[in-house]
Motif scaffolding. Sequence first.
Motif, PDB file in Angstrom:
ATOM      1  N   GLY A  32       0.799  -1.212   0.000  1.00  0.00           N
ATOM      2  CA  GLY A  32       0.000   0.000   0.000  1.00  0.00           C
ATOM      3  C   GLY A  32       0.835   1.266   0.000  1.00  0.00           C
ATOM      4  O   GLY A  32       0.322   2.348   0.302  1.00  0.00           O
ATOM      5  N   HIS A  33       2.123   1.162  -0.339  1.00  0.00           N
ATOM      6  CA  HIS A  33       2.994   2.344  -0.366  1.00  0.00           C
ATOM      7  C   HIS A  33       2.499   3.369  -1.385  1.00  0.00           C
ATOM      8  O   HIS A  33       1.894   3.019  -2.397  1.00  0.00           O
ATOM      9  CB  HIS A  33       4.431   1.946  -0.698  1.00  0.00           C
ATOM     10  CG  HIS A  33       5.131   1.268   0.432  1.00  0.00           C
ATOM     11  ND1 HIS A  33       6.404   0.738   0.319  1.00  0.00           N
ATOM     12  CD2 HIS A  33       4.749   1.037   1.717  1.00  0.00           C
ATOM     13  CE1 HIS A  33       6.769   0.208   1.467  1.00  0.00           C
ATOM     14  NE2 HIS A  33       5.778   0.370   2.329  1.00  0.00           N
ATOM     15  N   SER A  34       2.789   4.607  -1.120  1.00  0.00           N
ATOM     16  CA  SER A  34       2.373   5.690  -2.001  1.00  0.00           C
ATOM     17  C   SER A  34       3.181   5.681  -3.288  1.00  0.00           C
ATOM     18  O   SER A  34       4.237   5.040  -3.397  1.00  0.00           O
ATOM     19  CB  SER A  34       2.547   7.033  -1.291  1.00  0.00           C
ATOM     20  OG  SER A  34       3.929   7.279  -1.054  1.00  0.00           O
ATOM     21  N   LEU A  35       2.694   6.443  -4.268  1.00  0.00           N
ATOM     22  CA  LEU A  35       3.436   6.584  -5.519  1.00  0.00           C
ATOM     23  C   LEU A  35       4.788   7.247  -5.286  1.00  0.00           C
ATOM     24  O   LEU A  35       5.766   6.954  -5.980  1.00  0.00           O
ATOM     25  CB  LEU A  35       2.613   7.382  -6.521  1.00  0.00           C
ATOM     26  CG  LEU A  35       1.331   6.709  -7.023  1.00  0.00           C
ATOM     27  CD1 LEU A  35       0.577   7.653  -7.958  1.00  0.00           C
ATOM     28  CD2 LEU A  35       1.646   5.404  -7.726  1.00  0.00           C
ATOM     29  N   ALA A  36       4.855   8.148  -4.310  1.00  0.00           N
ATOM     30  CA  ALA A  36       6.137   8.784  -3.983  1.00  0.00           C
ATOM     31  C   ALA A  36       7.145   7.745  -3.494  1.00  0.00           C
ATOM     32  O   ALA A  36       8.327   7.785  -3.842  1.00  0.00           O
ATOM     33  CB  ALA A  36       5.927   9.862  -2.927  1.00  0.00           C
ATOM     34  N   SER A  37       6.684   6.800  -2.680  1.00  0.00           N
ATOM     35  CA  SER A  37       7.576   5.748  -2.198  1.00  0.00           C
ATOM     36  C   SER A  37       8.069   4.879  -3.344  1.00  0.00           C
ATOM     37  O   SER A  37       9.251   4.520  -3.404  1.00  0.00           O
ATOM     38  CB  SER A  37       6.845   4.889  -1.161  1.00  0.00           C
ATOM     39  OG  SER A  37       7.635   3.798  -0.743  1.00  0.00           O
ATOM     40  N   LEU A  38       7.163   4.537  -4.274  1.00  0.00           N
ATOM     41  CA  LEU A  38       7.562   3.736  -5.439  1.00  0.00           C
ATOM     42  C   LEU A  38       8.524   4.523  -6.331  1.00  0.00           C
ATOM     43  O   LEU A  38       9.428   3.947  -6.941  1.00  0.00           O
ATOM     44  CB  LEU A  38       6.323   3.318  -6.228  1.00  0.00           C
ATOM     45  CG  LEU A  38       5.332   2.415  -5.496  1.00  0.00           C
ATOM     46  CD1 LEU A  38       4.105   2.166  -6.366  1.00  0.00           C
ATOM     47  CD2 LEU A  38       5.978   1.078  -5.118  1.00  0.00           C
ATOM     48  N   GLY A  45       9.061   7.826 -12.492  1.00  0.00           N
ATOM     49  CA  GLY A  45       8.153   8.916 -12.192  1.00  0.00           C
ATOM     50  C   GLY A  45       6.862   8.429 -11.547  1.00  0.00           C
ATOM     51  O   GLY A  45       6.450   7.276 -11.728  1.00  0.00           O
ATOM     52  N   LYS A  46       6.231   9.305 -10.805  1.00  0.00           N
ATOM     53  CA  LYS A  46       4.979   8.935 -10.145  1.00  0.00           C
ATOM     54  C   LYS A  46       3.903   8.588 -11.179  1.00  0.00           C
ATOM     55  O   LYS A  46       3.140   7.624 -11.003  1.00  0.00           O
ATOM     56  CB  LYS A  46       4.497  10.082  -9.251  1.00  0.00           C
ATOM     57  CG  LYS A  46       5.436  10.414  -8.107  1.00  0.00           C
ATOM     58  CD  LYS A  46       4.914  11.593  -7.297  1.00  0.00           C
ATOM     59  CE  LYS A  46       5.906  12.003  -6.225  1.00  0.00           C
ATOM     60  NZ  LYS A  46       5.440  13.202  -5.457  1.00  0.00           N
ATOM     61  N   SER A  47       3.809   9.371 -12.241  1.00  0.00           N
ATOM     62  CA  SER A  47       2.808   9.093 -13.262  1.00  0.00           C
ATOM     63  C   SER A  47       3.112   7.771 -13.961  1.00  0.00           C
ATOM     64  O   SER A  47       2.202   7.026 -14.336  1.00  0.00           O
ATOM     65  CB  SER A  47       2.759  10.229 -14.284  1.00  0.00           C
ATOM     66  OG  SER A  47       4.015  10.399 -14.918  1.00  0.00           O
ATOM     67  N   THR A  48       4.406   7.458 -14.125  1.00  0.00           N
ATOM     68  CA  THR A  48       4.794   6.184 -14.722  1.00  0.00           C
ATOM     69  C   THR A  48       4.389   5.024 -13.819  1.00  0.00           C
ATOM     70  O   THR A  48       3.866   4.004 -14.284  1.00  0.00           O
ATOM     71  CB  THR A  48       6.307   6.144 -14.972  1.00  0.00           C
ATOM     72  OG1 THR A  48       6.679   7.226 -15.811  1.00  0.00           O
ATOM     73  CG2 THR A  48       6.712   4.831 -15.620  1.00  0.00           C
ATOM     74  N   ALA A  49       4.624   5.173 -12.521  1.00  0.00           N
ATOM     75  CA  ALA A  49       4.228   4.134 -11.566  1.00  0.00           C
ATOM     76  C   ALA A  49       2.724   3.917 -11.589  1.00  0.00           C
ATOM     77  O   ALA A  49       2.234   2.776 -11.557  1.00  0.00           O
ATOM     78  CB  ALA A  49       4.691   4.511 -10.160  1.00  0.00           C
ATOM     79  N   HIS A 240      -5.828  -1.854   3.367  1.00  0.00           N
ATOM     80  CA  HIS A 240      -5.943  -1.270   4.704  1.00  0.00           C
ATOM     81  C   HIS A 240      -6.103   0.249   4.664  1.00  0.00           C
ATOM     82  O   HIS A 240      -6.404   0.852   5.692  1.00  0.00           O
ATOM     83  CB  HIS A 240      -4.708  -1.623   5.547  1.00  0.00           C
ATOM     84  CG  HIS A 240      -4.727  -3.015   6.080  1.00  0.00           C
ATOM     85  ND1 HIS A 240      -4.870  -3.307   7.420  1.00  0.00           N
ATOM     86  CD2 HIS A 240      -4.643  -4.218   5.456  1.00  0.00           C
ATOM     87  CE1 HIS A 240      -4.862  -4.611   7.601  1.00  0.00           C
ATOM     88  NE2 HIS A 240      -4.718  -5.179   6.420  1.00  0.00           N
ATOM     89  N   THR A 241      -5.877   0.839   3.526  1.00  0.00           N
ATOM     90  CA  THR A 241      -5.977   2.298   3.406  1.00  0.00           C
ATOM     91  C   THR A 241      -6.817   2.640   2.181  1.00  0.00           C
ATOM     92  O   THR A 241      -7.044   1.790   1.313  1.00  0.00           O
ATOM     93  CB  THR A 241      -4.582   2.926   3.248  1.00  0.00           C
ATOM     94  OG1 THR A 241      -3.950   2.361   2.086  1.00  0.00           O
ATOM     95  CG2 THR A 241      -3.720   2.651   4.483  1.00  0.00           C
ATOM     96  N   PRO A 242      -7.304   3.877   2.078  1.00  0.00           N
ATOM     97  CA  PRO A 242      -8.023   4.267   0.857  1.00  0.00           C
ATOM     98  C   PRO A 242      -7.162   4.082  -0.380  1.00  0.00           C
ATOM     99  O   PRO A 242      -5.964   4.360  -0.360  1.00  0.00           O
ATOM    100  CB  PRO A 242      -8.356   5.746   1.102  1.00  0.00           C
ATOM    101  CG  PRO A 242      -8.349   5.902   2.595  1.00  0.00           C
ATOM    102  CD  PRO A 242      -7.296   4.960   3.090  1.00  0.00           C
ATOM    103  N   ILE A 243      -7.746   3.593  -1.452  1.00  0.00           N
ATOM    104  CA  ILE A 243      -7.013   3.363  -2.697  1.00  0.00           C
ATOM    105  C   ILE A 243      -7.000   4.675  -3.482  1.00  0.00           C
ATOM    106  O   ILE A 243      -8.007   5.077  -4.069  1.00  0.00           O
ATOM    107  CB  ILE A 243      -7.667   2.242  -3.519  1.00  0.00           C
ATOM    108  CG1 ILE A 243      -7.788   0.971  -2.665  1.00  0.00           C
ATOM    109  CG2 ILE A 243      -6.858   1.954  -4.779  1.00  0.00           C
ATOM    110  CD1 ILE A 243      -8.519  -0.163  -3.355  1.00  0.00           C
ATOM    111  N   LEU A 244      -5.850   5.333  -3.491  1.00  0.00           N
ATOM    112  CA  LEU A 244      -5.759   6.692  -4.022  1.00  0.00           C
ATOM    113  C   LEU A 244      -5.523   6.696  -5.533  1.00  0.00           C
ATOM    114  O   LEU A 244      -4.532   7.237  -6.033  1.00  0.00           O
ATOM    115  CB  LEU A 244      -4.656   7.460  -3.295  1.00  0.00           C
ATOM    116  CG  LEU A 244      -4.841   7.569  -1.781  1.00  0.00           C
ATOM    117  CD1 LEU A 244      -3.679   8.314  -1.152  1.00  0.00           C
ATOM    118  CD2 LEU A 244      -6.161   8.247  -1.442  1.00  0.00           C
ATOM    119  N   PHE A 245      -6.418   6.064  -6.248  1.00  0.00           N
ATOM    120  CA  PHE A 245      -6.400   6.066  -7.701  1.00  0.00           C
ATOM    121  C   PHE A 245      -7.793   6.399  -8.203  1.00  0.00           C
ATOM    122  O   PHE A 245      -8.753   6.464  -7.422  1.00  0.00           O
ATOM    123  CB  PHE A 245      -5.990   4.686  -8.244  1.00  0.00           C
ATOM    124  CG  PHE A 245      -4.541   4.352  -8.070  1.00  0.00           C
ATOM    125  CD1 PHE A 245      -3.594   4.850  -8.950  1.00  0.00           C
ATOM    126  CD2 PHE A 245      -4.112   3.537  -7.032  1.00  0.00           C
ATOM    127  CE1 PHE A 245      -2.255   4.539  -8.798  1.00  0.00           C
ATOM    128  CE2 PHE A 245      -2.789   3.225  -6.869  1.00  0.00           C
ATOM    129  CZ  PHE A 245      -1.849   3.727  -7.756  1.00  0.00           C
TER     130      PHE A 245
END
Length: 321
Positions: A32-38, A45-49, A240-245
């Motif tokens: 559930g890591h954020s795009l920033a973590s990936l 890039g975040k958009s690429t992830a 476990h967290t909101p799916i931020l997509f």
Amino acid sequence: MSVHLQRQDTFMRDSIPPVQRLVITVRYLATGHSLASLHYAFLIGKSTASLIIRETCVALWDVLNSAVMSQPTTAEWRDIAEVFGQTCHFPNCVGAIDGKHVRVPKPIRSGSRFYNYKKFFSVVLLAVSDANYCFRYIDVGAYGSSSDSSVFGHSHFGRLLASNALELPAPQNLPGTTFLAMPYVFVGDEAFALGVNLMQPFSSRGLSVERRVFNYRLTRARRVVECAFGILANKWRFLHTPILFKLDTAINAVKAACVLHNFVRQRDGYNFEDTLSHALGRTQLTGVRGTAHGAHVREHFCCYFMSPEGALPWQMEAIEN
């Protein structure tokens, strides 16, 4: 899988290999890591992830759905019922049904349709589980404000069950009996309408001993879907967290997690420590009317569970606790 994920190289840069695309997606689903973590972990890039996760989740569903979640045949339904009879002591049971809320951000221009009774935005994950905690059917994406009965009635599985298109086995005598062949049934909670092939518990007020025993036996069978949700959410922790997509990507991510759940279960085996702990919210319970024929089937199960052929040695002690 690599065919679905392979992208063409350009003069500017080489494409990200399919294996890395899969690793990025599984990393997100499992943590559930954020795009920033990936972004920092894989130097992309975040958009690429975000694009990789969206495309890979679709590919996972397309490739694994037919392999690990195909519609059971008549013989497979019998095998499922046999496991339910051995492990849950509920004969002629072919599945447990339940629905859970999956948190999502408020979709654009959706009003209050996704706002559930627990005061957050969600989509409903409706699932049918076998006794080995594998999902046999799922339906994802219904409004969070909908009840289980409404989601079930509009789902593909609900329509198949209503039209007798599931290829369920013919009615069969309960173990130890030689009369009145009983239909194969699914078990659910009070939110689902009682029917010939769908059992719900009796109302909890003023129950006789026989009906309390039936509720206990049904709960033993129905808890497998609760355990399946617990295993799903604790292995794929993005739940476990909101799916931020965006909504469609969130739905695809849940579907991918469900087929991966089955994939892992079927290859790693079924022995594990049961858990009912998960971050998925219960759907709203609303009483719905059943059919007279369904009530007759339920009463016969009720009588069977009190008979010498169907009673469990500990069931009377269990309903007193």
